[in-house]
Scaffold this motif. Structure first.
Motif, PDB file in Angstrom:
ATOM      1  N   SER A  12       0.852  -1.182   0.000  1.00 13.06           N
ATOM      2  CA  SER A  12       0.000   0.000   0.000  1.00 13.06           C
ATOM      3  C   SER A  12       0.889   1.234   0.000  1.00 13.06           C
ATOM      4  CB  SER A  12      -0.909   0.006   1.236  1.00 13.06           C
ATOM      5  OG  SER A  12      -1.605   1.221   1.347  1.00 13.06           O
ATOM      6  N   ARG A  13       0.839   1.981  -1.103  1.00  9.81           N
ATOM      7  CA  ARG A  13       1.685   3.177  -1.201  1.00  9.81           C
ATOM      8  C   ARG A  13       1.291   4.226  -0.167  1.00  9.81           C
ATOM      9  NH1 ARG A  13       0.756   4.478  -7.403  1.00  9.81           N
ATOM     10  NH2 ARG A  13      -1.330   3.948  -6.678  1.00  9.81           N
ATOM     11  N   SER A  14       0.002   4.311   0.142  1.00 10.33           N
ATOM     12  CA  SER A  14      -0.429   5.299   1.130  1.00 10.33           C
ATOM     13  C   SER A  14       0.111   4.971   2.515  1.00 10.33           C
ATOM     14  CB  SER A  14      -1.960   5.372   1.160  1.00 10.33           C
ATOM     15  OG  SER A  14      -2.534   4.101   1.414  1.00 10.33           O
ATOM     16  N   ILE A  15       0.229   3.679   2.828  1.00 14.83           N
ATOM     17  CA  ILE A  15       0.818   3.290   4.113  1.00 14.83           C
ATOM     18  C   ILE A  15       2.298   3.640   4.128  1.00 14.83           C
ATOM     19  CG2 ILE A  15       1.304   1.381   5.678  1.00 14.83           C
ATOM     20  CD1 ILE A  15      -1.630   2.082   5.507  1.00 14.83           C
ATOM     21  N   TRP A  16       2.994   3.364   3.040  1.00 12.83           N
ATOM     22  CA  TRP A  16       4.412   3.728   2.970  1.00 12.83           C
ATOM     23  C   TRP A  16       4.584   5.231   3.184  1.00 12.83           C
ATOM     24  CZ3 TRP A  16       5.710   0.751  -2.224  1.00 12.83           C
ATOM     25  CH2 TRP A  16       5.543  -0.625  -1.998  1.00 12.83           C
ATOM     26  N   ALA A  17       3.738   6.016   2.514  1.00 10.41           N
ATOM     27  CA  ALA A  17       3.837   7.472   2.641  1.00 10.41           C
ATOM     28  C   ALA A  17       3.559   7.913   4.075  1.00 10.41           C
ATOM     29  CB  ALA A  17       2.867   8.145   1.676  1.00 10.41           C
ATOM     30  N   SER A  18       2.588   7.290   4.737  1.00 10.21           N
ATOM     31  CA  SER A  18       2.253   7.694   6.106  1.00 10.21           C
ATOM     32  C   SER A  18       3.391   7.374   7.067  1.00 10.21           C
ATOM     33  CB  SER A  18       0.964   7.003   6.560  1.00 10.21           C
ATOM     34  OG  SER A  18       1.157   5.614   6.743  1.00 10.21           O
ATOM     35  N   VAL A  19       4.063   6.237   6.876  1.00  7.31           N
ATOM     36  CA  VAL A  19       5.188   5.877   7.737  1.00  7.31           C
ATOM     37  C   VAL A  19       6.339   6.857   7.545  1.00  7.31           C
ATOM     38  CG1 VAL A  19       6.968   4.133   8.155  1.00  7.31           C
ATOM     39  CG2 VAL A  19       4.582   3.437   7.894  1.00  7.31           C
ATOM     40  N   VAL A  20       6.634   7.198   6.291  1.00  3.17           N
ATOM     41  CA  VAL A  20       7.703   8.165   6.018  1.00  3.17           C
ATOM     42  C   VAL A  20       7.369   9.517   6.634  1.00  3.17           C
ATOM     43  CG1 VAL A  20       8.879   9.451   4.186  1.00  3.17           C
ATOM     44  CG2 VAL A  20       8.490   7.000   3.921  1.00  3.17           C
ATOM     45  N   ALA A  21       6.122   9.954   6.494  1.00  2.00           N
ATOM     46  CA  ALA A  21       5.710  11.233   7.067  1.00  2.00           C
ATOM     47  C   ALA A  21       5.828  11.215   8.590  1.00  2.00           C
ATOM     48  CB  ALA A  21       4.276  11.558   6.655  1.00  2.00           C
ATOM     49  N   ALA A  22       5.455  10.093   9.208  1.00  5.27           N
ATOM     50  CA  ALA A  22       5.536   9.990  10.677  1.00  5.27           C
ATOM     51  C   ALA A  22       6.988  10.044  11.138  1.00  5.27           C
ATOM     52  CB  ALA A  22       4.868   8.698  11.142  1.00  5.27           C
ATOM     53  N   LEU A  23       7.862   9.319  10.466  1.00  5.22           N
ATOM     54  CA  LEU A  23       9.279   9.335  10.858  1.00  5.22           C
ATOM     55  C   LEU A  23       9.875  10.728  10.680  1.00  5.22           C
ATOM     56  CD1 LEU A  23      10.482   5.921   9.380  1.00  5.22           C
ATOM     57  CD2 LEU A  23       9.936   6.465  11.747  1.00  5.22           C
ATOM     58  N   PHE A  24       9.513  11.389   9.591  1.00  2.00           N
ATOM     59  CA  PHE A  24      10.003  12.746   9.360  1.00  2.00           C
ATOM     60  C   PHE A  24       9.497  13.693  10.453  1.00  2.00           C
ATOM     61  CE2 PHE A  24       9.697  16.961   7.354  1.00  2.00           C
ATOM     62  CZ  PHE A  24      11.018  17.139   6.966  1.00  2.00           C
ATOM     63  N   ALA A  25       8.222  13.544  10.846  1.00  2.00           N
ATOM     64  CA  ALA A  25       7.658  14.392  11.900  1.00  2.00           C
ATOM     65  C   ALA A  25       8.370  14.173  13.224  1.00  2.00           C
ATOM     66  CB  ALA A  25       6.161  14.120  12.051  1.00  2.00           C
ATOM     67  N   SER A  26       8.725  12.916  13.524  1.00  2.00           N
ATOM     68  CA  SER A  26       9.434  12.643  14.781  1.00  2.00           C
ATOM     69  C   SER A  26      10.810  13.286  14.783  1.00  2.00           C
ATOM     70  CB  SER A  26       9.559  11.132  14.998  1.00  2.00           C
ATOM     71  OG  SER A  26      10.482  10.551  14.096  1.00  2.00           O
ATOM     72  N   LEU A  27      11.471  13.299  13.641  1.00  2.00           N
ATOM     73  CA  LEU A  27      12.790  13.934  13.552  1.00  2.00           C
ATOM     74  C   LEU A  27      12.681  15.445  13.711  1.00  2.00           C
ATOM     75  CD1 LEU A  27      14.350  11.891  10.603  1.00  2.00           C
ATOM     76  CD2 LEU A  27      14.955  11.753  13.027  1.00  2.00           C
ATOM     77  N   MET A  28      11.615  16.033  13.168  1.00  2.00           N
ATOM     78  CA  MET A  28      11.431  17.474  13.278  1.00  2.00           C
ATOM     79  C   MET A  28      11.067  17.882  14.702  1.00  2.00           C
ATOM     80  SD  MET A  28      12.115  18.848  10.358  1.00  2.00           S
ATOM     81  CE  MET A  28      13.456  17.639  10.385  1.00  2.00           C
ATOM     82  N   LEU A  29      10.339  17.009  15.404  1.00  2.00           N
ATOM     83  CA  LEU A  29       9.905  17.352  16.758  1.00  2.00           C
ATOM     84  C   LEU A  29      11.064  17.303  17.742  1.00  2.00           C
ATOM     85  CD1 LEU A  29       7.441  18.067  18.487  1.00  2.00           C
ATOM     86  CD2 LEU A  29       7.107  15.625  18.882  1.00  2.00           C
TER      87      LEU A  29
END
Length: 482
Positions: free
Chosen positions: A275-292
């Motif tokens: 599921s490409r949308s799941i892949w995108a959501s995981v990448v977005a979550a990891l990026f958000a954790s790095l920014m926080l």
């Protein structure tokens, strides 16, 4: 805490399970088929004992309920056809018993997350009468049933938060570890079932991979639906990755190398869900954790990246046909987003245009909606519609009221856990970072899937939020206060 008064108030309710077990025992004695009644008797006795344990310690009940979300698939009985029977429904009488008997002991604070969750559930519930009115009794009952499944999140949240004063931090921390370990086992089961299908007869979503000379079903695990399964595994993939980023392996009770292994298992489960949308959501979550939290070491970030990419490397080396499918069908289509957006989005674009046209031509549905989760089954628009967009689905199915409730819920989550991630310390800060990042990923996922209907995942996330808020309040962090 002395529970004698509590059991005095609920004497009848507390003894009722044992009376049921006694009746089953009498049936066993008189039955011509003792083995069947013996099984029922044993199950009834175990259910009764577990009910009493749940009343005494609601945290035990919630732990078992959350694990059932991770492991137990829906049951399909011949008499009900393709209508699933969810094991969690067996827990609802026990939940009612806990709430009735222990009602005087509940201490619930309406923090922003609780208010947002209440607004979301009430906003979606308002649309249910319109499902009966516009689509008929059968679809109305289906809408109500789906809403009850969504409301499991509130049940879990309220039981954990309402009895927080009775629990110890150590007991609640064990639940985090338990859920993470359960997620890894559930992911492993999904991977095994994908590679060597387990012969359990059940209806499953038509989600296939078309290769030369082979047709494979995408990994679905015990969820029987690949996006749901991928979203669940992605939730704990993000948690494990953030733990490794932040050098917080001890918060998951795992040594470093074992955590890397578990991250790879969860990553492989997400990959084979395709599921490409799941892949995108995981990448977005990891990026958000790095920014926080910007205190992560680059070496650890790269180690997680390698662990996440290992499954792709294994597919490339040992399964060339599947690798070609990933590159061409899953990723290659994205490059045609401007030339043919409908093809690039697997048919979603035309559906979104149709839904927007319906709302423009029939704006009367925009306030209260046509009924929660009715679009895939209603004949109101002369054909079933699978929106594959959480925001559009909420707007048309539950109207502005339901979508506003979801926005309030999301704002409460992001506000509370972003603040806790910055001001708290230790385990509350770690899980606050995870939950903030997770919800950022969910907001991305909602653009391509109505992920709020993944009710088992929503309940698990609600449980993680409630546990984190409990730990934060015990350590003196009032960031979750209104």
């Amino acid at each position: 805490m002395n529970l004698s008064p509590v059991f005095e108030r609920g004497r009848v309710l507390s003894t009722a399970p044992f009376l049921c077990a006694a009746v089953l025992g009498a049936l066993l004695a008189a039955s011509a088929h003792p083995l069947g009644f013996f099984a029922v008797f044993v199950a009834g006795t175990a259910y009764s004992v577990f009910g009493l344990m749940s009343i005494r310690s609601p945290l035990i009940f919630v732990s078992v309920l959350l694990l059932s979300f991770e492991f137990l698939p829906p049951l399909y009985l011949s008499r009900f056809g393709d209508t699933p029977i969810y094991p969690s429904f067996l827990f609802l009488p026990l939940a009612l018993a806990v709430l009735i008997v222990r009602w005087p002991d509940i201490r619930m604070s309406m923090d922003p997350v609780a208010r947002g969750l209440a607004a979301f559930l009430m906003g979606t519930a308002v649309s249910i009468p319109f499902a009966f009115w516009l689509s008929g009794t059968s679809i109305g009952l289906s809408s109500l049933s789906r809403w009850i499944l969504l409301a499991h999140a509130a049940l879990v949240f309220c039981l954990i938060r309402g009895f927080a004063h009775e629990q110890s931090s150590r007991a609640e921390q064990r639940i985090f570890v338990l859920l993470f370990g359960g997620a890894v086992l559930s992911a492993a089961y999904g991977i095994v079932d994908f590679l060597w299908p387990i012969p359990l007869a059940h209806p499953a979503a038509d989600q296939f991979i078309w290769l030369e000379g082979a047709v494979l079903r995408r990994a679905q695990g015990s969820f029987y639906e690949s996006s749901n399964f991928g979203n669940f595994c992605g939730t704990f993939l993000v948690a494990g990755s953030v733990a490794f980023f932040a050098h917080r392996e001890r918060d998951l009770g795992l040594p470093r190398l074992l955590l890397v292994l578990f991250i790879s298992i969860l990553s492989l489960a997400v990959v084979v869900a395709f599921s490409r949308s799941i892949w995108a959501s995981v990448v977005a979550a990891l990026f958000a954790s790095l920014m926080l939290s910007r205190s992560y070491r680059l070496a650890r970030v790269m180690a997680v990246v390698c662990a996440v990419l290992i499954p792709f490397g294994l597919i490339w080396m040992f399964w060339p046909g599947l690798w070609d499918y990933v590159v061409s069908a899953r990723l290659g289509r994205l490059f045609q987003i401007f030339d043919d957006p409908n093809y690039a989005t697997s048919g979603r674009y035309d559906t979104w245009v149709r839904v927007l046209s319906i709302m423009r031509e029939q704006p009367q549905y925009l306030f209260f909606g046509i009924g929660y989760k009715t679009l895939p089954v209603t004949r109101l628009f002369h054909g079933e519609i699978v929106t594959d967009n959480g925001y559009l689905s909420l707007l048309l199915e539950t109207g502005i009221v339901g979508l506003t409730g979801f926005v309030l819920y999301s704002c409460g989550i992001l506000k509370v856990f972003a603040r806790l991630a910055r001001t708290a310390r230790g385990i509350p800060a770690f899980w606050a970072t995870v939950l903030f990042a997770l919800w950022c990923g969910e907001l991305v996922l909602f653009m391509a899937a109505d992920a709020y209907s993944y009710w088992r995942n929503m309940a698990v996330i609600a449980g993680l939020m409630a546990l984190t808020l409990n730990l934060a309040e015990r350590r003196g962090h009032r960031s979750a206060a209104p």
